[in-house]
Write a protein that holds these residues in place. Structure first.
Motif, PDB file in Angstrom:
ATOM      1  N   GLY A   1       0.814  -1.206   0.000  1.00 20.06           N
ATOM      2  CA  GLY A   1       0.000   0.000   0.000  1.00 20.06           C
ATOM      3  C   GLY A   1       0.848   1.258   0.000  1.00 20.06           C
ATOM      4  N   THR A   2       0.201   2.387  -0.141  1.00 17.31           N
ATOM      5  CA  THR A   2       0.868   3.692  -0.143  1.00 17.31           C
ATOM      6  C   THR A   2       0.486   4.449   1.125  1.00 17.31           C
ATOM      7  N   TYR A   3       1.485   4.782   1.916  1.00 21.43           N
ATOM      8  CA  TYR A   3       1.237   5.513   3.161  1.00 21.43           C
ATOM      9  C   TYR A   3       0.936   6.976   2.841  1.00 21.43           C
ATOM     10  N   VAL A   4      -0.128   7.496   3.457  1.00 24.63           N
ATOM     11  CA  VAL A   4      -0.502   8.899   3.287  1.00 24.63           C
ATOM     12  C   VAL A   4      -0.656   9.509   4.676  1.00 24.63           C
TER      13      VAL A   4
ATOM     14  N   LEU B   1      -5.592  -0.234  14.150  1.00 22.29           N
ATOM     15  CA  LEU B   1      -5.717  -0.058  12.706  1.00 22.29           C
ATOM     16  C   LEU B   1      -7.117  -0.501  12.301  1.00 22.29           C
ATOM     17  N   PHE B   2      -7.831   0.353  11.595  1.00 23.21           N
ATOM     18  CA  PHE B   2      -9.169  -0.001  11.120  1.00 23.21           C
ATOM     19  C   PHE B   2      -9.082  -0.394   9.647  1.00 23.21           C
ATOM     20  N   ILE B   3      -9.653  -1.560   9.332  1.00 23.28           N
ATOM     21  CA  ILE B   3      -9.628  -2.084   7.966  1.00 23.28           C
ATOM     22  C   ILE B   3     -11.057  -2.098   7.444  1.00 23.28           C
ATOM     23  N   PRO B   4     -11.430  -1.126   6.607  1.00 21.87           N
ATOM     24  CA  PRO B   4     -12.819  -1.052   6.125  1.00 21.87           C
ATOM     25  C   PRO B   4     -13.085  -2.054   5.009  1.00 21.87           C
ATOM     26  N   ILE B   5     -14.110  -2.842   5.178  1.00 20.86           N
ATOM     27  CA  ILE B   5     -14.508  -3.838   4.185  1.00 20.86           C
ATOM     28  C   ILE B   5     -15.815  -3.397   3.540  1.00 20.86           C
TER      29      ILE B   5
ATOM     30  N   VAL C   1      -5.905   3.991   9.271  1.00 22.54           N
ATOM     31  CA  VAL C   1      -6.905   3.181   8.590  1.00 22.54           C
ATOM     32  C   VAL C   1      -6.352   2.764   7.231  1.00 22.54           C
ATOM     33  N   LEU C   2      -6.906   1.696   6.704  1.00 26.36           N
ATOM     34  CA  LEU C   2      -6.695   1.369   5.306  1.00 26.36           C
ATOM     35  C   LEU C   2      -7.810   2.033   4.506  1.00 26.36           C
ATOM     36  N   SER C   3      -7.600   2.194   3.213  1.00 22.09           N
ATOM     37  CA  SER C   3      -8.661   2.754   2.374  1.00 22.09           C
ATOM     38  C   SER C   3      -8.459   2.345   0.926  1.00 22.09           C
ATOM     39  N   GLU C   4      -9.555   1.965   0.297  1.00 20.10           N
ATOM     40  CA  GLU C   4      -9.528   1.671  -1.130  1.00 20.10           C
ATOM     41  C   GLU C   4      -9.781   2.930  -1.953  1.00 20.10           C
TER      42      GLU C   4
ATOM     43  N   ASP D   1      -5.521  -1.324  -2.999  1.00 27.40           N
ATOM     44  CA  ASP D   1      -6.497  -1.673  -4.028  1.00 27.40           C
ATOM     45  C   ASP D   1      -7.668  -2.453  -3.445  1.00 27.40           C
ATOM     46  N   SER D   2      -7.379  -3.311  -2.469  1.00 28.92           N
ATOM     47  CA  SER D   2      -8.407  -4.141  -1.838  1.00 28.92           C
ATOM     48  C   SER D   2      -8.114  -4.267  -0.355  1.00 28.92           C
TER      49      SER D   2
END
Length: 464
Positions: free
Chosen positions: A15-18, A43-47, A69-72, A86-87
């Motif tokens: 992933g790309t850290y922002v 860490l929140f992983i949105p599905i 958080v992660l984000s698509e 991406d996912s």
């Protein structure tokens, strides 16, 4: 989680850290997909689900103290750092696989058509006599649940016991890649998930994918009473250890290094037996009804031996095992015994539960519902359950649901006199409540989508 920074997470999931670069070395305290479970430093992983998109809760979890958080999606404004992927689901798997690769504790992976959860509970109970154990909670055994389970491992844990469930080819391969089990346990090859796997040979092939990432120094524990599992003589360069009820049957070629005899069925009070091992034998009282629990005890015995436990520790762990809600949970309601087995159902587990009911006191009453994911033979398989209920000579059968009409017909054809069928659970429950009386033993079981815990709740409300 332990010692895993946002920088490591971003690399693990490509992933790309922002965000503020100074925060890249922040260590995550935990990872969840449920916004309600976010704690400070998580860490929140949105599905993205069918009804709910986890991305909608990113502002909420940031306010709750999430570290990142992660984000698509590209986020225009985010109060915490995020990792663009991406996912999210694939990222979760990759993060868990990386985290697992950093761990040194043994991981026991359990699969099979029936008995995964009860075997997991038995193994965890045994290992807890010597080790600090993390185990799969609830039904967290799929491609989201398994990674989340592994990410719960903390510094204090000494062993992990994880359940691995599948319904199609390739799934177990992906789960095994994440878990990399040190010990693989397969309970049996039944007739679940036939829609995709088609046959027991297909199920065997799919379940055997658990060996794809077994370590060279790993171990395999198999049910030697299962004709399909008995054909496995070697996998990933490892020879399995088998368990069963006879050490060896003449001419069959399967030697069971762990086996049980002197079996005494104590009805709803459990089972007593003597278990033989290469290191000696011991007598044990399993406090859970049903002789099928001996399989779980023998699998746990083999696992305990592999992890350097002595026989008294293994015996104590077996005798301390507890049932969990919705899995053959015995409930005394008034002067009535209710076997709450509402979590899920398939033809094999239905028969096992009817075996338990057979030993109940007073009138024995089965309350059964539809079973899911049985493929083109679903009507025949439901009919077979009804025929088996008649064979066990229970006193009455109550059914609801489209397919359960076949259960009712099978029971009637088998000679069971008191068979009651209703199209809906609500109609059946009303009829059941007027039928029950003190002293009855009642089994309540169906696949989860039938919502049979509502039946148990109704019984409690009337008789407590």
């Amino acid at each position: 989680m332990r010692e895993m920074t946002l920088e490591q997470i971003a690399k693990a999931c490509h992933g790309t850290y922002v965000g503020d670069l100074d925060n890249m070395q922040v260590e995550i305290k935990g990872a969840v997909t449920d916004s309600r479970k976010v704690e400070e430093g998580f860490l929140f992983i949105p599905i993205q689900g069918a009804r709910v998109d986890g991305h909608d809760f990113i502002p909420q979890v940031a306010a709750q103290g999430a570290a990142a958080v992660l984000s698509e999606k590209d986020l225009e404004s985010c109060a915490v750092p995020y990792i663009r992927v991406d996912s999210s689901e694939q990222a979760l798997k990759e993060i868990a696989a990386y985290y697992r690769s950093q761990l040194t504790i043994p991981v026991i992976g359990i699969t099979g058509s029936v008995g995964k959860t009860s075997t997991k509970e038995m193994i965890a109970s045994v290992l807890s006599e010597k080790y600090r154990v993390l185990k799969t909670e609830k039904n967290f055994n799929n491609e989201i649940g398994l990674p989340l389970t592994l990410l719960r491992i903390r510094e204090e844990h000494q062993v992990a016991v994880v359940e691995m469930g599948i319904s199609d080819f390739g799934e177990m391969h992906r789960l095994a890649k994440i878990a990399k089990p040190d010990i693989c346990v397969i309970t049996n090859i039944g007739i679940c998930h036939l829609e995709n796997l088609k046959s027991r040979d297909g199920i065997l092939k799919a379940k055997s994918e658990i060996f794809d990432y077994l370590k060279p120094e790993g171990h395999i524990v198999l049910n030697g009473e299962d004709d399909k599992l008995a054909t496995i003589t070697e996998a990933a360069g490892v020879r399995p250890v088998f368990y069963g009820f006879l050490q060896e049957e003449e001419g069959e070629g399967v030697r069971r290094e762990i086996y049980a005899d002197e079996i005494v069925n104590c009805g709803l009070k459990g089972v007593k037996a003597r278990i033989h091992t290469p290191k000696g034998e011991f007598h044990v009282h399993i406090p859970i009804p049903g002789e099928h629990n001996l399989y779980n005890a023998m699998a746990a015995t083999a696992t305990g031996l592999y992890l350097d436990m002595d026989l008294p520790q293994i015996q104590a762990g077996i005798e301390h095992v507890e049932t969990i809600g919705g899995r053959s949970n015995l409930m005394e309601i008034g002067n009535m015994m209710v076997i709450d087995d509402c979590y899920n159902a398939n033809p094999v587990s239905m028969r096992a539960s009817l075996d338990v009911l057979h030993y109940g006191l007073g009138r024995t009453i089965a309350v059964l519902g539809d079973m899911g994911e049985l493929g083109e033979n679903e009507k025949h398989l439901h009919y077979g359950v009804g025929a088996y209920a008649a064979q066990k000579q229970i006193d009455a059968l109550f059914c609801a649901g489209t397919l359960s009409k076949e259960i009712a017909q099978g029971a009637k054809d088998g000679g069971l006199r008191q068979v009651f069928y209703d199209e809906t659970r609500e109609e059946m429950t009303a009829r059941l409540l007027s039928y029950l009386k003190e002293g009855d033993t009642v089994l309540v079981k169906a696949s989860h989508f039938m919502e049979y815990p509502e039946v148990v709740k109704a019984i409690q409300e009337k008789f407590i």
